[in-house]
Design an enzyme around this catalytic site. Sequence first.
Site, PDB file in Angstrom:
ATOM      1  N   ASP A   1     -19.610  -1.456 -10.479  1.00  0.00           N
ATOM      2  CA  ASP A   1     -18.644  -2.103 -11.358  1.00  0.00           C
ATOM      3  C   ASP A   1     -17.723  -1.031 -11.953  1.00  0.00           C
ATOM      4  OD1 ASP A   1     -17.979  -2.857 -14.376  1.00  0.00           O
ATOM      5  OD2 ASP A   1     -18.116  -4.711 -13.225  1.00  0.00           O
TER       6      ASP A   1
ATOM      7  N   HIS B   1       0.817  -1.204   0.000  1.00  0.00           N
ATOM      8  CA  HIS B   1       0.000   0.000   0.000  1.00  0.00           C
ATOM      9  C   HIS B   1       0.859   1.265   0.000  1.00  0.00           C
ATOM     10  CE1 HIS B   1      -3.262  -2.787   1.674  1.00  0.00           C
ATOM     11  NE2 HIS B   1      -3.665  -2.382   0.486  1.00  0.00           N
TER      12      HIS B   1
ATOM     13  N   ASP C   1      -6.215  -0.911  -7.936  1.00  0.00           N
ATOM     14  CA  ASP C   1      -5.940  -1.896  -6.883  1.00  0.00           C
ATOM     15  C   ASP C   1      -6.866  -3.076  -7.121  1.00  0.00           C
ATOM     16  OD1 ASP C   1      -5.037  -3.183  -4.638  1.00  0.00           O
ATOM     17  OD2 ASP C   1      -6.133  -1.927  -3.222  1.00  0.00           O
TER      18      ASP C   1
ATOM     19  N   THR D   1      -8.002  -7.229  -8.110  1.00  0.00           N
ATOM     20  CA  THR D   1      -7.747  -8.655  -7.939  1.00  0.00           C
ATOM     21  C   THR D   1      -7.275  -9.238  -9.266  1.00  0.00           C
ATOM     22  OG1 THR D   1     -10.016  -9.250  -8.534  1.00  0.00           O
ATOM     23  CG2 THR D   1      -9.583  -8.788  -6.210  1.00  0.00           C
TER      24      THR D   1
ATOM     25  N   GLU E   1     -15.563   0.451  -5.689  1.00  0.00           N
ATOM     26  CA  GLU E   1     -15.436  -0.964  -5.327  1.00  0.00           C
ATOM     27  C   GLU E   1     -16.742  -1.663  -5.678  1.00  0.00           C
ATOM     28  OE1 GLU E   1     -14.821  -4.560  -4.335  1.00  0.00           O
ATOM     29  OE2 GLU E   1     -13.112  -3.262  -3.865  1.00  0.00           O
TER      30      GLU E   1
END
Length: 291
Positions: A142, A67, A163, A165, A112
Amino acid sequence: MTLGSTTIKWKERSDNLGLSVVLDVEVLYREKSDFQTIEILNHDRFGRLLCLDGYIQACQADEFIYHEMAVHVPLLGKKHSDTSVLIVGGGDGGILREVLVHDFVKSVTMVEIDQKVIEISNKFLGIQGNYNDPRVSLVIQDASEFVWDAKKSNLLYDVIILDLTEPVGPSASVFTLEFVENISKLITPTGIIIDSDSIFVADGHGYFLQEESSDGENLFSVIKKTKILPNIEIFRTHIPFFPGADFMFFLYGFGETTYKKPFSNYVGRHYNPAIHKAAFALPAWQQNWLY
C-alpha cells in the site's frame, strides 16, 4: 478469469459527472482481485484496454501519450544526473518503460498495491518496462504504508511520479492531507512530484474527475490550499481515452525551478521539445480557474 469473444456494449462509470465512454468491445478478462475489479477489453480499432473498478486506465492506442508526457516533461525539463525515481502505482508498466529510457536515471522504485494488475497488464497489454533492469526495485505494498515507512527511514527521491487510479478503490488512501504531508518529506530540496487528473469544461467553471468520482478533493486542491509544496507548475495534453480527453499534469516542489524549457532534444512517439514547451500554454479559462 479469461472470458469469451462475444462483443458487448461496455460503459465506463460516470459517478457524479454524468459523462462516460461507451465502447463495443470483447471482454477478454475480468477478475475481482483483493483490491479492485480488473478488466481487459478489446476494441477492433483501438486495441486492448485496462480498466480498474469501471474506469479506463490504459488503452493501447493512446497510452504512450500519457506515459511519455508524465515522464519526459519532468525528467527533461531540468538537467538531471544520477536521478532517483519513485513511481507510486503504475501497475500497467508504461511509466516504468519511459523512465528507463534515460541513462541518467540511476534507480527506480515502483510501489504497486495490486500484484494482479501487474501480472494481467503484462500478459494482455504488453506496454510495460523491464522489471528485470538492475535499476528497478518493485515493491508490492500500500502506497500510504510505503511512504510512511520511507519517511521514517529518511529516504529521498529526486522525482516522484504519482500514477494513480481514481480515489474509489485502493488509491483512496493517498488522497488525504496526511499522505501529502508524508510524501512531501520524500523529495530532495530540488526534487519534484508529478500528479495528474482528467479535467472538464463546464458551464462557468471546470471539474476534476478525481473530485467528481469521490465527493472529495484531488491532490492539486489539497496542495494548493495548504501550500505544503509551494511551487506548482501545470501543463496539459489531450488523451482520447481518458474521460473528457483533456488531461492535466501538476508539478509540485519546494523551490522556484521551472520545467517549461526542455534540456534535451529527445523525441518519443508523442513527446518532442516543441510539445514540451507548448504543453505549459494553458487556455485562459483554465488559468482563471486554477490560478
